[in-house]
Design a protein around this motif. Structure first.
Motif, PDB file in Angstrom:
ATOM      1  N   ALA A 117       3.686  93.731   3.904  1.00  0.00           N
ATOM      2  CA  ALA A 117       2.454  93.336   3.204  1.00  0.00           C
ATOM      3  C   ALA A 117       1.527  92.562   4.129  1.00  0.00           C
ATOM      4  O   ALA A 117       0.326  92.839   4.171  1.00  0.00           O
ATOM      5  CB  ALA A 117       2.795  92.510   1.970  1.00  0.00           C
ATOM      6  N   ALA A 118       2.068  91.616   4.876  1.00  0.00           N
ATOM      7  CA  ALA A 118       1.245  90.794   5.761  1.00  0.00           C
ATOM      8  C   ALA A 118       0.868  91.535   7.036  1.00  0.00           C
ATOM      9  O   ALA A 118      -0.203  91.308   7.598  1.00  0.00           O
ATOM     10  CB  ALA A 118       1.980  89.502   6.118  1.00  0.00           C
ATOM     11  N   GLY A 119       1.731  92.433   7.488  1.00  0.00           N
ATOM     12  CA  GLY A 119       1.504  93.133   8.744  1.00  0.00           C
ATOM     13  C   GLY A 119       0.675  94.380   8.586  1.00  0.00           C
ATOM     14  O   GLY A 119      -0.555  94.319   8.459  1.00  0.00           O
ATOM     15  N   VAL A 120       1.330  95.508   8.565  1.00  0.00           N
ATOM     16  CA  VAL A 120       0.662  96.804   8.585  1.00  0.00           C
ATOM     17  C   VAL A 120      -0.272  97.014   7.387  1.00  0.00           C
ATOM     18  O   VAL A 120      -1.271  97.712   7.491  1.00  0.00           O
ATOM     19  CB  VAL A 120       1.696  97.955   8.698  1.00  0.00           C
ATOM     20  CG1 VAL A 120       2.540  98.077   7.450  1.00  0.00           C
ATOM     21  CG2 VAL A 120       1.026  99.269   9.008  1.00  0.00           C
ATOM     22  N   LEU A 121       0.016  96.384   6.246  1.00  0.00           N
ATOM     23  CA  LEU A 121      -0.800  96.618   5.054  1.00  0.00           C
ATOM     24  C   LEU A 121      -1.975  95.658   4.898  1.00  0.00           C
ATOM     25  O   LEU A 121      -2.875  95.931   4.100  1.00  0.00           O
ATOM     26  CB  LEU A 121       0.078  96.551   3.801  1.00  0.00           C
ATOM     27  CG  LEU A 121       1.195  97.595   3.741  1.00  0.00           C
ATOM     28  CD1 LEU A 121       2.033  97.393   2.490  1.00  0.00           C
ATOM     29  CD2 LEU A 121       0.628  99.001   3.797  1.00  0.00           C
TER      30      LEU A 121
ATOM     31  N   GLN B 176      -2.280  93.005   3.271  1.00  0.00           N
ATOM     32  CA  GLN B 176      -2.361  92.575   1.864  1.00  0.00           C
ATOM     33  C   GLN B 176      -3.076  93.561   0.942  1.00  0.00           C
ATOM     34  O   GLN B 176      -3.589  93.188  -0.108  1.00  0.00           O
ATOM     35  CB  GLN B 176      -3.008  91.185   1.750  1.00  0.00           C
ATOM     36  CG  GLN B 176      -2.283  90.092   2.495  1.00  0.00           C
ATOM     37  CD  GLN B 176      -0.864  89.848   1.968  1.00  0.00           C
ATOM     38  OE1 GLN B 176      -0.518  90.153   0.836  1.00  0.00           O
ATOM     39  NE2 GLN B 176      -0.031  89.269   2.810  1.00  0.00           N
ATOM     40  N   ARG B 177      -3.113  94.840   1.312  1.00  0.00           N
ATOM     41  CA  ARG B 177      -3.719  95.889   0.479  1.00  0.00           C
ATOM     42  C   ARG B 177      -2.701  96.984   0.217  1.00  0.00           C
ATOM     43  O   ARG B 177      -1.978  97.410   1.117  1.00  0.00           O
ATOM     44  CB  ARG B 177      -4.929  96.524   1.160  1.00  0.00           C
ATOM     45  CG  ARG B 177      -6.104  95.620   1.252  1.00  0.00           C
ATOM     46  CD  ARG B 177      -6.904  95.654  -0.038  1.00  0.00           C
ATOM     47  NE  ARG B 177      -7.868  94.563  -0.038  1.00  0.00           N
ATOM     48  CZ  ARG B 177      -8.215  93.906  -1.122  1.00  0.00           C
ATOM     49  NH1 ARG B 177      -7.694  94.213  -2.279  1.00  0.00           N
ATOM     50  NH2 ARG B 177      -9.089  92.932  -1.055  1.00  0.00           N
ATOM     51  N   CYS B 178      -2.657  97.478  -1.018  1.00  0.00           N
ATOM     52  CA  CYS B 178      -1.753  98.577  -1.366  1.00  0.00           C
ATOM     53  C   CYS B 178      -2.252  99.861  -0.714  1.00  0.00           C
ATOM     54  O   CYS B 178      -3.424 100.215  -0.872  1.00  0.00           O
ATOM     55  CB  CYS B 178      -1.690  98.744  -2.882  1.00  0.00           C
ATOM     56  SG  CYS B 178      -0.656 100.132  -3.393  1.00  0.00           S
ATOM     57  N   PRO B 179      -1.383 100.585  -0.005  1.00  0.00           N
ATOM     58  CA  PRO B 179      -1.816 101.826   0.639  1.00  0.00           C
ATOM     59  C   PRO B 179      -2.023 102.967  -0.361  1.00  0.00           C
ATOM     60  O   PRO B 179      -2.611 103.986  -0.030  1.00  0.00           O
ATOM     61  CB  PRO B 179      -0.676 102.141   1.604  1.00  0.00           C
ATOM     62  CG  PRO B 179       0.517 101.540   0.960  1.00  0.00           C
ATOM     63  CD  PRO B 179       0.017 100.276   0.299  1.00  0.00           C
ATOM     64  N   ASN B 180      -1.555 102.786  -1.587  1.00  0.00           N
ATOM     65  CA  ASN B 180      -1.678 103.830  -2.604  1.00  0.00           C
ATOM     66  C   ASN B 180      -2.975 103.721  -3.398  1.00  0.00           C
ATOM     67  O   ASN B 180      -3.660 104.711  -3.615  1.00  0.00           O
ATOM     68  CB  ASN B 180      -0.485 103.778  -3.551  1.00  0.00           C
ATOM     69  CG  ASN B 180       0.814 103.949  -2.807  1.00  0.00           C
ATOM     70  OD1 ASN B 180       0.936 104.811  -1.940  1.00  0.00           O
ATOM     71  ND2 ASN B 180       1.784 103.117  -3.096  1.00  0.00           N
TER      72      ASN B 180
ATOM     73  N   LEU C  19      -2.347  92.794  -3.044  1.00  0.00           N
ATOM     74  CA  LEU C  19      -0.929  92.557  -3.290  1.00  0.00           C
ATOM     75  C   LEU C  19      -0.730  91.099  -3.661  1.00  0.00           C
ATOM     76  O   LEU C  19      -1.308  90.211  -3.037  1.00  0.00           O
ATOM     77  CB  LEU C  19      -0.106  92.912  -2.045  1.00  0.00           C
ATOM     78  CG  LEU C  19      -0.201  94.368  -1.599  1.00  0.00           C
ATOM     79  CD1 LEU C  19       0.561  94.572  -0.296  1.00  0.00           C
ATOM     80  CD2 LEU C  19       0.326  95.317  -2.675  1.00  0.00           C
ATOM     81  N   VAL C  20       0.086  90.878  -4.685  1.00  0.00           N
ATOM     82  CA  VAL C  20       0.368  89.525  -5.177  1.00  0.00           C
ATOM     83  C   VAL C  20       1.881  89.345  -5.253  1.00  0.00           C
ATOM     84  O   VAL C  20       2.637  90.322  -5.316  1.00  0.00           O
ATOM     85  CB  VAL C  20      -0.277  89.280  -6.560  1.00  0.00           C
ATOM     86  CG1 VAL C  20      -1.792  89.388  -6.474  1.00  0.00           C
ATOM     87  CG2 VAL C  20       0.261  90.243  -7.595  1.00  0.00           C
TER      88      VAL C  20
ATOM     89  N   PRO D  52       0.818 103.739   6.615  1.00  0.00           N
ATOM     90  CA  PRO D  52      -0.175 103.714   7.702  1.00  0.00           C
ATOM     91  C   PRO D  52      -0.809 102.341   7.794  1.00  0.00           C
ATOM     92  O   PRO D  52      -0.841 101.588   6.818  1.00  0.00           O
ATOM     93  CB  PRO D  52      -1.196 104.763   7.259  1.00  0.00           C
ATOM     94  CG  PRO D  52      -1.101 104.758   5.769  1.00  0.00           C
ATOM     95  CD  PRO D  52       0.348 104.471   5.450  1.00  0.00           C
ATOM     96  N   ALA D  53      -1.329 102.013   8.927  1.00  0.00           N
ATOM     97  CA  ALA D  53      -2.024 100.726   9.103  1.00  0.00           C
ATOM     98  C   ALA D  53      -3.248 100.694   8.206  1.00  0.00           C
ATOM     99  O   ALA D  53      -3.904 101.716   7.978  1.00  0.00           O
ATOM    100  CB  ALA D  53      -2.441 100.550  10.557  1.00  0.00           C
ATOM    101  N   ALA D  54      -3.516  99.521   7.673  1.00  0.00           N
ATOM    102  CA  ALA D  54      -4.650  99.353   6.739  1.00  0.00           C
ATOM    103  C   ALA D  54      -5.973  99.476   7.462  1.00  0.00           C
ATOM    104  O   ALA D  54      -6.106  99.261   8.613  1.00  0.00           O
ATOM    105  CB  ALA D  54      -4.556  98.008   6.049  1.00  0.00           C
TER     106      ALA D  54
END
Length: 80
Positions: free
Chosen positions: A35-39, A41-45, A50-51, A78-80
């Motif tokens: 969640a903190a890294g590759v995403l 804090q955004r949902c890839p779907n 993200l909470v 995938p990376a955000a």
């Protein structure tokens, strides 16, 4: 009622109900590292934020257990 999914959808890390996890409004579930890294804090779907996933007290898990169905994105996230 929340499913309390058992794994990170990106890296497949186990996330039992007492372990910190993050979810979006559709209950997509991710470990704190993804969640903190590759995403970021955004949902890839869905693109939502993200909470922290709520904690279900152990005495309530007996009556309303966490889900056993694992959800995993093929190839990871995938990376955000």
């Amino acid at each position: 009622m929340l499913e309390l999914r058992p794994n990170c959808e990106c890296c497949d890390r186990d996330l039992p109900p007492a372990v910190p996890a993050l979810i979006c409004s559709y209950e997509c579930t991710f470990c704190p590292d993804c969640a903190a890294g590759v995403l970021a804090q955004r949902c890839p779907n869905c693109g939502g934020n993200l909470v922290p996933r709520p904690v279900r007290p152990p005495q309530h898990l007996l009556r309303h257990p966490a889900s056993a169905a694992r959800v995993l994105k093929p190839g990871g996230c995938p990376a955000a």
